[in-house]
Design a protein around this motif. Structure first.
Motif, PDB file in Angstrom:
ATOM      1  N   UNK A 194      94.769 126.873  56.708  1.00  0.00           N
ATOM      2  CA  UNK A 194      94.696 127.799  57.837  1.00  0.00           C
ATOM      3  C   UNK A 194      93.593 127.441  58.826  1.00  0.00           C
ATOM      4  N   UNK A 195      93.536 128.196  59.933  1.00  0.00           N
ATOM      5  CA  UNK A 195      92.597 127.940  61.033  1.00  0.00           C
ATOM      6  C   UNK A 195      91.549 129.056  61.071  1.00  0.00           C
ATOM      7  N   UNK A 196      90.275 128.662  61.124  1.00  0.00           N
ATOM      8  CA  UNK A 196      89.172 129.628  61.133  1.00  0.00           C
ATOM      9  C   UNK A 196      88.218 129.336  62.278  1.00  0.00           C
ATOM     10  N   UNK A 197      87.526 130.384  62.692  1.00  0.00           N
ATOM     11  CA  UNK A 197      86.558 130.256  63.777  1.00  0.00           C
ATOM     12  C   UNK A 197      85.238 130.881  63.367  1.00  0.00           C
ATOM     13  N   UNK A 198      84.162 130.094  63.469  1.00  0.00           N
ATOM     14  CA  UNK A 198      82.808 130.604  63.287  1.00  0.00           C
ATOM     15  C   UNK A 198      82.199 130.684  64.680  1.00  0.00           C
ATOM     16  N   UNK A 199      82.105 131.890  65.200  1.00  0.00           N
ATOM     17  CA  UNK A 199      81.690 132.077  66.589  1.00  0.00           C
ATOM     18  C   UNK A 199      80.199 132.048  66.809  1.00  0.00           C
ATOM     19  N   UNK A 200      79.431 131.959  65.710  1.00  0.00           N
ATOM     20  CA  UNK A 200      77.965 131.887  65.793  1.00  0.00           C
ATOM     21  C   UNK A 200      77.526 130.802  64.813  1.00  0.00           C
ATOM     22  N   UNK A 201      77.789 129.574  65.142  1.00  0.00           N
ATOM     23  CA  UNK A 201      77.656 128.447  64.216  1.00  0.00           C
ATOM     24  C   UNK A 201      76.263 128.329  63.614  1.00  0.00           C
ATOM     25  N   UNK A 202      75.225 128.452  64.450  1.00  0.00           N
ATOM     26  CA  UNK A 202      73.846 128.403  63.966  1.00  0.00           C
ATOM     27  C   UNK A 202      73.585 127.172  63.122  1.00  0.00           C
ATOM     28  N   UNK A 208      83.654 134.576  75.377  1.00  0.00           N
ATOM     29  CA  UNK A 208      84.726 133.842  76.050  1.00  0.00           C
ATOM     30  C   UNK A 208      85.763 133.351  75.047  1.00  0.00           C
ATOM     31  N   UNK A 209      85.956 134.101  73.971  1.00  0.00           N
ATOM     32  CA  UNK A 209      86.849 133.715  72.890  1.00  0.00           C
ATOM     33  C   UNK A 209      88.234 133.305  73.387  1.00  0.00           C
ATOM     34  N   UNK A 210      88.804 134.092  74.278  1.00  0.00           N
ATOM     35  CA  UNK A 210      90.170 133.818  74.749  1.00  0.00           C
ATOM     36  C   UNK A 210      90.264 132.455  75.419  1.00  0.00           C
ATOM     37  N   UNK A 211      89.317 132.154  76.318  1.00  0.00           N
ATOM     38  CA  UNK A 211      89.383 130.872  77.030  1.00  0.00           C
ATOM     39  C   UNK A 211      89.049 129.700  76.104  1.00  0.00           C
ATOM     40  N   UNK A 212      88.153 129.919  75.127  1.00  0.00           N
ATOM     41  CA  UNK A 212      87.832 128.860  74.161  1.00  0.00           C
ATOM     42  C   UNK A 212      89.081 128.461  73.391  1.00  0.00           C
ATOM     43  N   UNK A 213      89.814 129.446  72.886  1.00  0.00           N
ATOM     44  CA  UNK A 213      91.027 129.153  72.123  1.00  0.00           C
ATOM     45  C   UNK A 213      92.115 128.560  73.018  1.00  0.00           C
ATOM     46  N   UNK A 238      91.786 123.931  59.785  1.00  0.00           N
ATOM     47  CA  UNK A 238      90.875 123.567  60.876  1.00  0.00           C
ATOM     48  C   UNK A 238      89.801 124.641  61.023  1.00  0.00           C
ATOM     49  N   UNK A 239      88.601 124.189  61.308  1.00  0.00           N
ATOM     50  CA  UNK A 239      87.493 125.100  61.590  1.00  0.00           C
ATOM     51  C   UNK A 239      86.992 124.856  62.997  1.00  0.00           C
ATOM     52  N   UNK A 240      86.887 125.924  63.775  1.00  0.00           N
ATOM     53  CA  UNK A 240      86.324 125.851  65.127  1.00  0.00           C
ATOM     54  C   UNK A 240      84.938 126.487  65.076  1.00  0.00           C
ATOM     55  N   UNK A 241      83.912 125.712  65.406  1.00  0.00           N
ATOM     56  CA  UNK A 241      82.543 126.206  65.381  1.00  0.00           C
ATOM     57  C   UNK A 241      82.004 126.346  66.791  1.00  0.00           C
ATOM     58  N   UNK A 242      81.537 127.557  67.141  1.00  0.00           N
ATOM     59  CA  UNK A 242      81.083 127.852  68.499  1.00  0.00           C
ATOM     60  C   UNK A 242      79.620 128.296  68.468  1.00  0.00           C
ATOM     61  N   UNK A 243      78.818 127.808  69.396  1.00  0.00           N
ATOM     62  CA  UNK A 243      77.449 128.308  69.515  1.00  0.00           C
ATOM     63  C   UNK A 243      76.965 128.119  70.947  1.00  0.00           C
ATOM     64  N   UNK A 244      76.083 129.041  71.379  1.00  0.00           N
ATOM     65  CA  UNK A 244      75.480 128.970  72.712  1.00  0.00           C
ATOM     66  C   UNK A 244      74.354 127.956  72.762  1.00  0.00           C
ATOM     67  N   UNK A 245      73.815 127.627  71.596  1.00  0.00           N
ATOM     68  CA  UNK A 245      72.607 126.810  71.496  1.00  0.00           C
ATOM     69  C   UNK A 245      72.985 125.366  71.185  1.00  0.00           C
ATOM     70  N   UNK A 246      72.704 124.457  72.128  1.00  0.00           N
ATOM     71  CA  UNK A 246      73.075 123.058  71.943  1.00  0.00           C
ATOM     72  C   UNK A 246      72.269 122.396  70.829  1.00  0.00           C
ATOM     73  N   UNK A 247      71.051 122.894  70.563  1.00  0.00           N
ATOM     74  CA  UNK A 247      70.263 122.374  69.443  1.00  0.00           C
ATOM     75  C   UNK A 247      70.985 122.678  68.128  1.00  0.00           C
ATOM     76  N   UNK A 248      71.501 123.891  68.023  1.00  0.00           N
ATOM     77  CA  UNK A 248      72.244 124.273  66.819  1.00  0.00           C
ATOM     78  C   UNK A 248      73.498 123.422  66.663  1.00  0.00           C
ATOM     79  N   UNK A 249      74.208 123.175  67.754  1.00  0.00           N
ATOM     80  CA  UNK A 249      75.428 122.372  67.685  1.00  0.00           C
ATOM     81  C   UNK A 249      75.147 120.954  67.219  1.00  0.00           C
ATOM     82  N   UNK A 250      74.066 120.378  67.732  1.00  0.00           N
ATOM     83  CA  UNK A 250      73.707 119.015  67.327  1.00  0.00           C
ATOM     84  C   UNK A 250      73.386 118.959  65.844  1.00  0.00           C
ATOM     85  N   UNK A 251      72.637 119.950  65.361  1.00  0.00           N
ATOM     86  CA  UNK A 251      72.289 119.990  63.945  1.00  0.00           C
ATOM     87  C   UNK A 251      73.529 120.239  63.085  1.00  0.00           C
ATOM     88  N   UNK A 252      74.409 121.111  63.561  1.00  0.00           N
ATOM     89  CA  UNK A 252      75.626 121.425  62.808  1.00  0.00           C
ATOM     90  C   UNK A 252      76.523 120.201  62.667  1.00  0.00           C
TER      91      UNK A 252
END
Length: 310
Positions: free
Chosen positions: A23-31, A81-86, A47-61
């Motif tokens: 199945x498909x999952x979304x972590x909207x606060x990846x951290x 912006x969940x709708x547009x992200x998906x 599939x996992x979709x990982x979303x975060x506002x913080x680019x430092x967190x995304x790089x580490x993730x």
């Protein structure tokens, strides 16, 4: 900065999402990707979709999730912006969503980010450093009444009028530049009895300013208005809150989606036509146990609520 973070209610979240390998999952606060790592481990063709506002967190993730990147998509964005992200990912619906609304420990502990009242730094507090609004602007340019209001509502600070007045007096002399300057002003505004409390005197004020800078409640409101419609039938929505206002918003939204009909109780039949969209899994919020609280005191105010789409 090394972005390592102790995930709150990890086992409870993973169990609550009822993860299926395809199945498909979304972590909207990846951290720090603690929750995401456990989700990704359980996927095969999913599939996992990982979303975060913080680019430092995304790089580490991206490093932490490296063994599983064949099933992970990382997105720099805001969960409001969940709708547009998906839509941009051509995903019509997901089978589970997780949102951990706490500030990551590395953000709090990194002195340069301005989240902490224990180290000196420029007044910033932006989760997404491409945003224009900073804590400096809130502290120095928002009206005294606006400051009082956010301190009282977002920080539940009973001395909000005294603190707002003290900030206003100081900034008339010169701009307030750093976190420790602000801490000193807050301390000076509080009565002696407040300074004797166990909690740091600036904790509630810093929380309030951070929520305002990042429009956290506005983002949550938009998320709760749209999340359920982007779940597939049987999909689950899990939200961890750390603030009474957040928890109230999540509880109200889930209960409204579970109720469906909005007609007044005195109506003999339903005329609005609204049907229940979800069933609430957690009648009461799930909270951390004693062992987790010993290992991670920041989990003390965490509350997890889960609902499932019908």
């Amino acid at each position: 900065m090394e972005f390592s973070h102790q995930s709150v209610l990890l086992r409870e979240c993973v169990e609550g999402l009822n993860i299926k390998p395809e199945s498909v999952y979304l972590d909207g606060t990846l951290g720090g990707a603690g929750h995401s790592l456990e989700i990704a481990k359980r996927l095969t063709t999913g599939r996992l979709i990982g979303v975060d506002r913080d680019e430092v967190a995304l790089a580490a993730a991206s490093q932490r999730l490296k063994p599983y990147l064949d099933r992970v998509t990382l997105v720099h964005g805001n969960f409001r912006d969940l709708a547009s992200i998906l839509e941009n990912l051509s995903v019509s619906g997901v089978d589970g969503m997780l949102f951990d609304l706490g500030v990551s420990s590395p953000q709090l502990d990194d002195g340069e980010r301005g989240f902490s009242y224990r180290s000196d730094a420029p007044l910033d507090m932006r989760m997404d450093r491409s945003d224009s609004l900073t804590a400096y602007t809130v502290v120095n340019r928002w009206s005294r009444e606006a400051l009082r209001q956010i301190l009282f509502e977002y920080g539940e600070e009973r001395y909000a009028p005294l603190i707002a007045a003290a900030i206003d007096r100081r900034r008339r002399e010169k701009p307030i530049e750093t976190t420790l300057e602000l801490v000193e002003i807050i301390r000076s505004a509080l009565p002696a009895q407040a300074l004797r409390e166990k909690q740091h005197p600036a904790k509630r004020s810093f929380q309030a300013i951070r929520i305002a800078v990042n429009d956290e409640l506005g983002a949550l409101r938009e998320l709760m208005d749209t999340a359920v419609e982007h779940l597939n039938p049987g999909g689950r929505l899990a939200v961890i809150t750390f603030h009474s206002l957040e928890d109230r918003m999540v509880k109200t939204a889930m209960n409204a989606a579970a109720k469906g009909c909005t007609c007044p109780p005195e109506f003999p039949v339903c005329v609005c036509g609204r049907k229940p969209q979800v069933r609430v899994i957690t009648k009461k919020p799930i909270v951390s146990g004693e062992q987790e609280l010993r290992e991670n005191p920041r989990a003390r105010s965490a509350k997890l609520r889960i609902c499932e789409k019908l």
